[in-house]
Design a protein around this motif. Structure first.
Motif, PDB file in Angstrom:
ATOM      1  N   VAL A  73      -1.069   3.674  -5.554  1.00 18.13           N
ATOM      2  CA  VAL A  73      -2.074   3.998  -4.541  1.00 18.13           C
ATOM      3  C   VAL A  73      -1.382   4.248  -3.212  1.00 18.13           C
ATOM      4  O   VAL A  73      -1.024   3.321  -2.487  1.00 18.13           O
ATOM      5  CB  VAL A  73      -3.110   2.866  -4.392  1.00 18.13           C
ATOM      6  N   ASN A  79     -10.761  15.948  -0.238  1.00 17.34           N
ATOM      7  CA  ASN A  79      -9.810  15.280  -1.118  1.00 17.34           C
ATOM      8  C   ASN A  79      -8.629  16.223  -1.343  1.00 17.34           C
ATOM      9  O   ASN A  79      -8.737  17.165  -2.130  1.00 17.34           O
ATOM     10  CB  ASN A  79     -10.497  14.935  -2.446  1.00 17.34           C
ATOM     11  N   CYS A 113      -5.132   7.777   3.026  1.00 12.01           N
ATOM     12  CA  CYS A 113      -6.540   7.373   2.990  1.00 12.01           C
ATOM     13  C   CYS A 113      -6.715   6.040   2.270  1.00 12.01           C
ATOM     14  O   CYS A 113      -6.850   4.998   2.890  1.00 12.01           O
ATOM     15  CB  CYS A 113      -7.397   8.453   2.318  1.00 12.01           C
ATOM     16  N   ILE A 114      -6.677   6.081   0.929  1.00 10.93           N
ATOM     17  CA  ILE A 114      -6.963   4.877   0.151  1.00 10.93           C
ATOM     18  C   ILE A 114      -5.970   3.756   0.451  1.00 10.93           C
ATOM     19  O   ILE A 114      -6.356   2.586   0.532  1.00 10.93           O
ATOM     20  CB  ILE A 114      -6.960   5.192  -1.360  1.00 10.93           C
ATOM     21  N   ASP A 144      -6.861   3.043   4.768  1.00 11.17           N
ATOM     22  CA  ASP A 144      -8.171   2.740   5.354  1.00 11.17           C
ATOM     23  C   ASP A 144      -8.590   1.279   5.260  1.00 11.17           C
ATOM     24  O   ASP A 144      -9.190   0.746   6.202  1.00 11.17           O
ATOM     25  CB  ASP A 144      -9.241   3.623   4.719  1.00 11.17           C
ATOM     26  N   ASN A 166     -13.138   4.415   0.872  1.00 12.54           N
ATOM     27  CA  ASN A 166     -11.801   4.297   0.294  1.00 12.54           C
ATOM     28  C   ASN A 166     -11.436   2.851  -0.015  1.00 12.54           C
ATOM     29  O   ASN A 166     -10.644   2.586  -0.926  1.00 12.54           O
ATOM     30  CB  ASN A 166     -10.767   4.927   1.229  1.00 12.54           C
ATOM     31  N   SER A 167     -12.005   1.911   0.718  1.00  7.32           N
ATOM     32  CA  SER A 167     -11.766   0.495   0.408  1.00  7.32           C
ATOM     33  C   SER A 167     -12.328   0.158  -0.965  1.00  7.32           C
ATOM     34  O   SER A 167     -11.723  -0.601  -1.731  1.00  7.32           O
ATOM     35  CB  SER A 167     -12.399  -0.400   1.475  1.00  7.32           C
ATOM     36  N   ARG A 169     -12.670   2.222  -3.539  1.00  7.41           N
ATOM     37  CA  ARG A 169     -11.771   2.794  -4.541  1.00  7.41           C
ATOM     38  C   ARG A 169     -10.497   1.959  -4.667  1.00  7.41           C
ATOM     39  O   ARG A 169     -10.001   1.719  -5.769  1.00  7.41           O
ATOM     40  CB  ARG A 169     -11.399   4.239  -4.173  1.00  7.41           C
ATOM     41  N   ASP A 170      -9.990   1.505  -3.537  1.00  6.33           N
ATOM     42  CA  ASP A 170      -8.765   0.711  -3.540  1.00  6.33           C
ATOM     43  C   ASP A 170      -8.949  -0.570  -4.352  1.00  6.33           C
ATOM     44  O   ASP A 170      -8.086  -0.942  -5.152  1.00  6.33           O
ATOM     45  CB  ASP A 170      -8.391   0.373  -2.096  1.00  6.33           C
TER      46      ASP A 170
END
Length: 438
Positions: free
Chosen positions: A261, A161, A265-266, A269, A216-217, A219-220
């Protein structure tokens, strides 16, 4: 095939292809145990590493100066290694389809220099199937070797991270996978040299690829829910942070917060997963809905800022707006795919040219990517509005008198947008300020 023992005995070398925020810390960690070749196409970056300078701020100059990594931009040096880790970016195109050109290019370079008995492990975030269906054919074409006979492949998704000094390579469980049991065992043994938290052996490469892309999906989607709540609560005249603090007293309430966002990554992805799903005839409902909400937050913030300028009787066109922070996240110099740029661009569309201050950001990168010239703090003055967009530690420590000094003395109302809620709201809820946060 190369084994962990071969690396430890220095009979074989390990290479790290791609020395960015992810690859460089991995190379440095392995260099404490084995011989490491650190390869990157960016000669300027390689020269900085050779001088003991860490442009990513991930491990620091002192560590870079002391490391035994052999930094190089010469692809021929890869011929000396037999265990290869590929950690190049996997961005998306303007239409949100996967841009696999960096990983494909890495495969071409590696293929030209691949030796028999090698193992290649990919760390780049991809959708399930990329390693075996796209990367392997390129490696075979450019090397003239046969996968499974002359070389083998594995996948171990990166979980570093950027900017996070707590969750590091060493203390995050590492997912590992291989094309067969022999490869899986070798990959697990090699990563166990540097990952103290241990490894999780995925049952296949596709499972490991899928695990990464959904991390990451997830978290998104959760952040998108918080952003939607923020939009709703603002219409209700309710402070979102206060609501979340109250709800957070329940033991199983998830501690997510609204925000921009971005990053590689987030914000990227989920599109890899939905792209593959659409190839198979399924159109995502939840994932893409979350992406749309998060992608629109920069515009949402800018529109609200303009409304507050009007509320404060400040002429919108040519209003002096200072933006604090341009990186995609706090305490990290990386500006790639930063959603702060969406705020900036929207304000420019209103006839405002914001001044941007970020002592953490890579100023050259911001200039190259967005044409934005970062200013020093002293240049942020006489503002009609200030947007604190990124939660850098240096911003958290700003006293109220420092914030006051940013504004024009003639302002009837000072418009302060504290997007991450860094400041004490009660200190700014007065006749002097129009305070707003997500």
């Amino acid at each position: 095939m190369v084994t962990c023992g071969d690396l430890l005995s220095r009979k074989a070398k390990l290479s790290l292809i791609g020395l960015g925020y992810v690859g460089m810390p991995i190379a440095v960690a392995f260099a404490n145990k084995v011989n490491v070749i650190g390869f990157d196409l960016n000669e300027q970056k390689i020269n900085l590493y050779k001088k003991g300078i860490d442009p990513t701020n991930e491990v620091g100059n002192e560590v870079i100066a002391a490391t035994n990594v052999e930094f190089t931009a010469d692809e021929n040096k890869l011929r000396e290694a037999r265990f290869h880790i590929v950690a190049v970016p996997t961005p998306v195109n303007d239409d949100h389809t996967p841009d696999l050109s960096p990983v494909q290019g890495a495969c071409e370079i590696l293929g030209r220099n691949l030796q028999e008995g090698s193992i290649i492990v990919f760390e780049s975030t991809v959708y399930p199937g990329v390693t075996e269906d796209i990367c392997v054919p390129i490696l075979e074409k450019f090397s003239g070797l046969k996968c499974g006979k002359d070389f083998k492949v594995g996948y171990s998704p990166e979980r570093i991270n950027p900017g996070d000094k707590k969750h590091r390579l060493e203390n995050i469980v590492k997912i590992v996978s291989g094309m067969d049991l022999e490869t899986l065992n070798s990959v697990a043994d090699v990563y166990s040299l540097v990952v103290q938290a241990g490894v999780h052996r995925a049952e296949s490469i596709k499972v490991a690829e899928a695990a990464k892309v959904i991390e990451n999906s997830q978290r998104d989607i959760n952040i998108a829910f918080m952003n939607e709540l923020s939009i709703i609560f603002h219409r209700m005249g309710i402070d979102t942070k206060s609501v979340l603090e109250a709800a957070g007293t329940k033991w199983n309430f998830l501690p997510f917060t609204p925000g921009l966002v971005g990053g590689h990554c987030i914000g990227v992805d989920p599109y890899y997963l939905t792209y593959k799903a659409e190839e198979l005839g399924y159109h995502s409902q939840i994932i893409l809905s979350g992406r749309r909400i998060n992608d629109d937050m920069g515009k949402y913030v800018a529109d609200n800022l303009v409304k507050k300028l009007i509320e404060a009787d400040i002429p919108v066109k040519k209003a002096r707006v200072g933006i604090f922070g341009v990186t995609f996240k706090e305490n990290c110099p990386d500006t790639r795919n930063s959603k702060v740029i969406d705020i900036y661009s929207e304000l420019v569309g209103y006839g405002i040219k914001p001044i941007v201050y970020d002592p953490v950001a890579d100023g050259m990168e911001a200039k190259r990517l967005y044409g934005i010239e970062l200013v020093d703090k002293l240049s942020v003055n006489n503002c009609d509005a200030v947007v604190v967009a990124v939660g850098h530690e240096i911003f958290k420590n700003m006293a109220k008198k420092e914030v006051d000094a940013l504004f024009s003395a003639s302002s009837y109302k000072k418009v302060l947008f504290d997007l991450k809620g860094l400041f004490d709201k009660s200190s700014y809820n007065s006749d002097e300020f129009i305070y707003w946060r997500l």
